[in-house]
Structures are given as structure tokens and as C-alpha cells.
Design a protein around this motif. Structure first.
Motif, PDB file in Angstrom:
ATOM      1  N   ARG A   7     113.907   8.692  25.153  1.00 34.56           N
ATOM      2  CA  ARG A   7     112.605   9.102  25.658  1.00 34.56           C
ATOM      3  C   ARG A   7     111.930   7.938  26.387  1.00 34.56           C
ATOM      4  NH1 ARG A   7     110.171  10.668  20.869  1.00 34.56           N
ATOM      5  NH2 ARG A   7     111.662  12.341  20.691  1.00 34.56           N
ATOM      6  N   GLU A   8     112.002   6.746  25.814  1.00 35.14           N
ATOM      7  CA  GLU A   8     111.399   5.578  26.446  1.00 35.14           C
ATOM      8  C   GLU A   8     112.046   5.266  27.786  1.00 35.14           C
ATOM      9  OE1 GLU A   8     111.759   2.452  23.583  1.00 35.14           O
ATOM     10  OE2 GLU A   8     110.077   3.179  22.390  1.00 35.14           O
ATOM     11  N   ARG A   9     113.356   5.398  27.858  1.00 40.89           N
ATOM     12  CA  ARG A   9     114.067   5.065  29.095  1.00 40.89           C
ATOM     13  C   ARG A   9     113.890   6.112  30.184  1.00 40.89           C
ATOM     14  NH1 ARG A   9     119.687   2.663  26.660  1.00 40.89           N
ATOM     15  NH2 ARG A   9     118.759   0.799  25.788  1.00 40.89           N
ATOM     16  N   PHE A  10     113.871   7.394  29.799  1.00 41.76           N
ATOM     17  CA  PHE A  10     113.848   8.456  30.812  1.00 41.76           C
ATOM     18  C   PHE A  10     112.459   9.003  31.098  1.00 41.76           C
ATOM     19  CE2 PHE A  10     118.249   8.729  29.182  1.00 41.76           C
ATOM     20  CZ  PHE A  10     118.892   8.390  30.359  1.00 41.76           C
ATOM     21  N   CYS A  11     111.610   9.054  30.114  1.00 43.68           N
ATOM     22  CA  CYS A  11     110.290   9.646  30.319  1.00 43.68           C
ATOM     23  C   CYS A  11     109.216   8.616  30.585  1.00 43.68           C
ATOM     24  CB  CYS A  11     109.894  10.486  29.108  1.00 43.68           C
ATOM     25  SG  CYS A  11     111.015  11.866  28.827  1.00 43.68           S
ATOM     26  N   HIS A  12     109.379   7.419  30.109  1.00 39.30           N
ATOM     27  CA  HIS A  12     108.469   6.308  30.335  1.00 39.30           C
ATOM     28  C   HIS A  12     107.097   6.480  29.714  1.00 39.30           C
ATOM     29  CE1 HIS A  12     111.377   4.675  33.127  1.00 39.30           C
ATOM     30  NE2 HIS A  12     111.372   5.815  33.772  1.00 39.30           N
ATOM     31  N   HIS A  13     106.742   7.648  29.187  1.00 39.85           N
ATOM     32  CA  HIS A  13     105.386   7.796  28.686  1.00 39.85           C
ATOM     33  C   HIS A  13     105.170   7.089  27.358  1.00 39.85           C
ATOM     34  CE1 HIS A  13     107.234  11.468  26.938  1.00 39.85           C
ATOM     35  NE2 HIS A  13     106.430  11.222  25.938  1.00 39.85           N
ATOM     36  N   TYR A  14     106.193   6.840  26.584  1.00 39.73           N
ATOM     37  CA  TYR A  14     106.015   6.079  25.351  1.00 39.73           C
ATOM     38  C   TYR A  14     106.028   4.582  25.637  1.00 39.73           C
ATOM     39  CZ  TYR A  14     106.539  10.289  22.646  1.00 39.73           C
ATOM     40  OH  TYR A  14     106.338  11.527  22.108  1.00 39.73           O
ATOM     41  N   ALA A  15     106.865   4.168  26.556  1.00 39.52           N
ATOM     42  CA  ALA A  15     106.995   2.739  26.846  1.00 39.52           C
ATOM     43  C   ALA A  15     105.778   2.197  27.585  1.00 39.52           C
ATOM     44  CB  ALA A  15     108.264   2.485  27.659  1.00 39.52           C
ATOM     45  N   THR A  16     105.212   2.968  28.502  1.00 44.42           N
ATOM     46  CA  THR A  16     104.112   2.472  29.323  1.00 44.42           C
ATOM     47  C   THR A  16     102.752   2.949  28.856  1.00 44.42           C
ATOM     48  OG1 THR A  16     104.230   4.354  30.832  1.00 44.42           O
ATOM     49  CG2 THR A  16     105.594   2.424  31.356  1.00 44.42           C
ATOM     50  N   GLY A  17     102.714   3.867  27.908  1.00 48.21           N
ATOM     51  CA  GLY A  17     101.441   4.422  27.474  1.00 48.21           C
ATOM     52  C   GLY A  17     100.894   5.445  28.450  1.00 48.21           C
ATOM     53  N   LYS A  18     101.676   5.835  29.443  1.00 46.37           N
ATOM     54  CA  LYS A  18     101.255   6.822  30.431  1.00 46.37           C
ATOM     55  C   LYS A  18     102.122   8.069  30.290  1.00 46.37           C
ATOM     56  CE  LYS A  18      99.880   3.345  33.764  1.00 46.37           C
ATOM     57  NZ  LYS A  18     100.125   2.767  35.074  1.00 46.37           N
ATOM     58  N   LEU A  19     101.572   9.174  30.736  1.00 45.14           N
ATOM     59  CA  LEU A  19     102.332  10.418  30.723  1.00 45.14           C
ATOM     60  C   LEU A  19     103.100  10.532  32.028  1.00 45.14           C
ATOM     61  CD1 LEU A  19      99.588  12.736  29.254  1.00 45.14           C
ATOM     62  CD2 LEU A  19     101.493  11.704  28.051  1.00 45.14           C
ATOM     63  N   PHE A  20     104.292  11.059  31.953  1.00 50.61           N
ATOM     64  CA  PHE A  20     105.158  11.140  33.115  1.00 50.61           C
ATOM     65  C   PHE A  20     105.619  12.582  33.294  1.00 50.61           C
ATOM     66  CE2 PHE A  20     109.420  11.002  34.994  1.00 50.61           C
ATOM     67  CZ  PHE A  20     109.144  10.321  36.161  1.00 50.61           C
ATOM     68  N   GLY A  21     105.312  13.173  34.433  1.00 49.32           N
ATOM     69  CA  GLY A  21     105.809  14.506  34.755  1.00 49.32           C
ATOM     70  C   GLY A  21     104.965  15.658  34.251  1.00 49.32           C
ATOM     71  N   ILE A  22     103.847  15.374  33.594  1.00 47.60           N
ATOM     72  CA  ILE A  22     103.012  16.461  33.090  1.00 47.60           C
ATOM     73  C   ILE A  22     101.547  16.264  33.503  1.00 47.60           C
ATOM     74  CG2 ILE A  22     104.478  17.156  31.157  1.00 47.60           C
ATOM     75  CD1 ILE A  22     102.801  15.415  29.332  1.00 47.60           C
ATOM     76  N   HIS A  24      99.793  17.809  35.784  1.00 46.63           N
ATOM     77  CA  HIS A  24      99.060  19.077  35.940  1.00 46.63           C
ATOM     78  C   HIS A  24      98.576  19.582  34.587  1.00 46.63           C
ATOM     79  CE1 HIS A  24      97.915  23.023  37.365  1.00 46.63           C
ATOM     80  NE2 HIS A  24      98.678  23.556  36.418  1.00 46.63           N
ATOM     81  N   GLN A  25      99.439  19.565  33.592  1.00 48.99           N
ATOM     82  CA  GLN A  25      99.073  20.023  32.256  1.00 48.99           C
ATOM     83  C   GLN A  25      97.979  19.126  31.672  1.00 48.99           C
ATOM     84  OE1 GLN A  25     102.146  19.554  33.383  1.00 48.99           O
ATOM     85  NE2 GLN A  25     103.333  21.393  32.975  1.00 48.99           N
ATOM     86  N   TYR A  26      98.075  17.833  31.941  1.00 50.45           N
ATOM     87  CA  TYR A  26      97.082  16.881  31.469  1.00 50.45           C
ATOM     88  C   TYR A  26      95.705  17.214  32.047  1.00 50.45           C
ATOM     89  CZ  TYR A  26      94.587  12.492  30.877  1.00 50.45           C
ATOM     90  OH  TYR A  26      93.650  11.555  30.561  1.00 50.45           O
ATOM     91  N   ARG A  27      95.631  17.388  33.354  1.00 50.28           N
ATOM     92  CA  ARG A  27      94.350  17.692  34.004  1.00 50.28           C
ATOM     93  C   ARG A  27      93.784  19.015  33.503  1.00 50.28           C
ATOM     94  NH1 ARG A  27      97.276  15.986  38.390  1.00 50.28           N
ATOM     95  NH2 ARG A  27      97.443  18.108  39.163  1.00 50.28           N
ATOM     96  N   HIS A  28      94.651  20.014  33.355  1.00 47.87           N
ATOM     97  CA  HIS A  28      94.209  21.333  32.896  1.00 47.87           C
ATOM     98  C   HIS A  28      93.626  21.257  31.482  1.00 47.87           C
ATOM     99  CE1 HIS A  28      94.060  25.690  32.778  1.00 47.87           C
ATOM    100  NE2 HIS A  28      94.657  25.646  31.587  1.00 47.87           N
TER     101      HIS A  28
END
Length: 84
Positions: A7-22, A24-28
């Protein structure tokens, strides 16, 4: 452990503290919960997805941003329930 590393390597949201690829869902979700807290709208949200897909991370990021908004912080009552 392996899932966390992947997850850290592919999604980056745990490693960087940012959400990756979602974004639109975040804003909604942010707007939905903001309207609920500020304007008293009666809204519900059901966040579904497979285990490890980032549901909790999404909600935690949204709640963190909401608590940083003065107009929301004054009216927000945050309650955490855990069904485990």
C-alpha cells in the motif's frame, strides 16, 4: 505487514500522509459533512470498499480538515464507534 508495504509503495497515501486517487470522493465527503455541521442538514454517508482500500484514511483526512475550519469546529460533535 505485506499489505501495508505494498500500500505504501503503490498508493502513497500512507507514506506521504496524502490521499492518492480518491480526490473526488474526498471533496464530496468533505462538502457533505461540512454542510451537515454548518447548516444542520440531515445527511448520512456510507463509506464502503474492500478491506485496506483507504476508507478510514479518507474519513480521517476529511475530519482533520473539518476540525481546522473555524465555522465547523464550533458546531462539530465527533463520535467514534468501533464495531470490532
Amino acid at each position: 505487514m505485506v499489505q501495508k508495504i505494498l500500500r505504501e509503495r503503490f498508493c502513497h497515501h500512507y507514506a506521504t500522509g496524502k490521499l492518492f486517487g480518491i480526490e473526488h470522493q474526498y471533496r464530496h465527503l468533505l462538502e457533505l459533512l461540512k454542510r451537515t455541521a454548518v447548516h444542520g442538514e440531515s445527511n448520512s454517508a456510507l463509506i464502503i470498499g474492500p478491506r485496506g482500500s483507504g476508507k478510514t484514511a479518507l474519513l480521517n483526512h476529511v475530519l482533520k480538515e473539518l476540525t481546522e475550519m473555524k465555522q465547523v469546529r464550533e458546531t462539530l460533535l465527533e463520535v467514534h464507534l468501533n464495531g470490532k
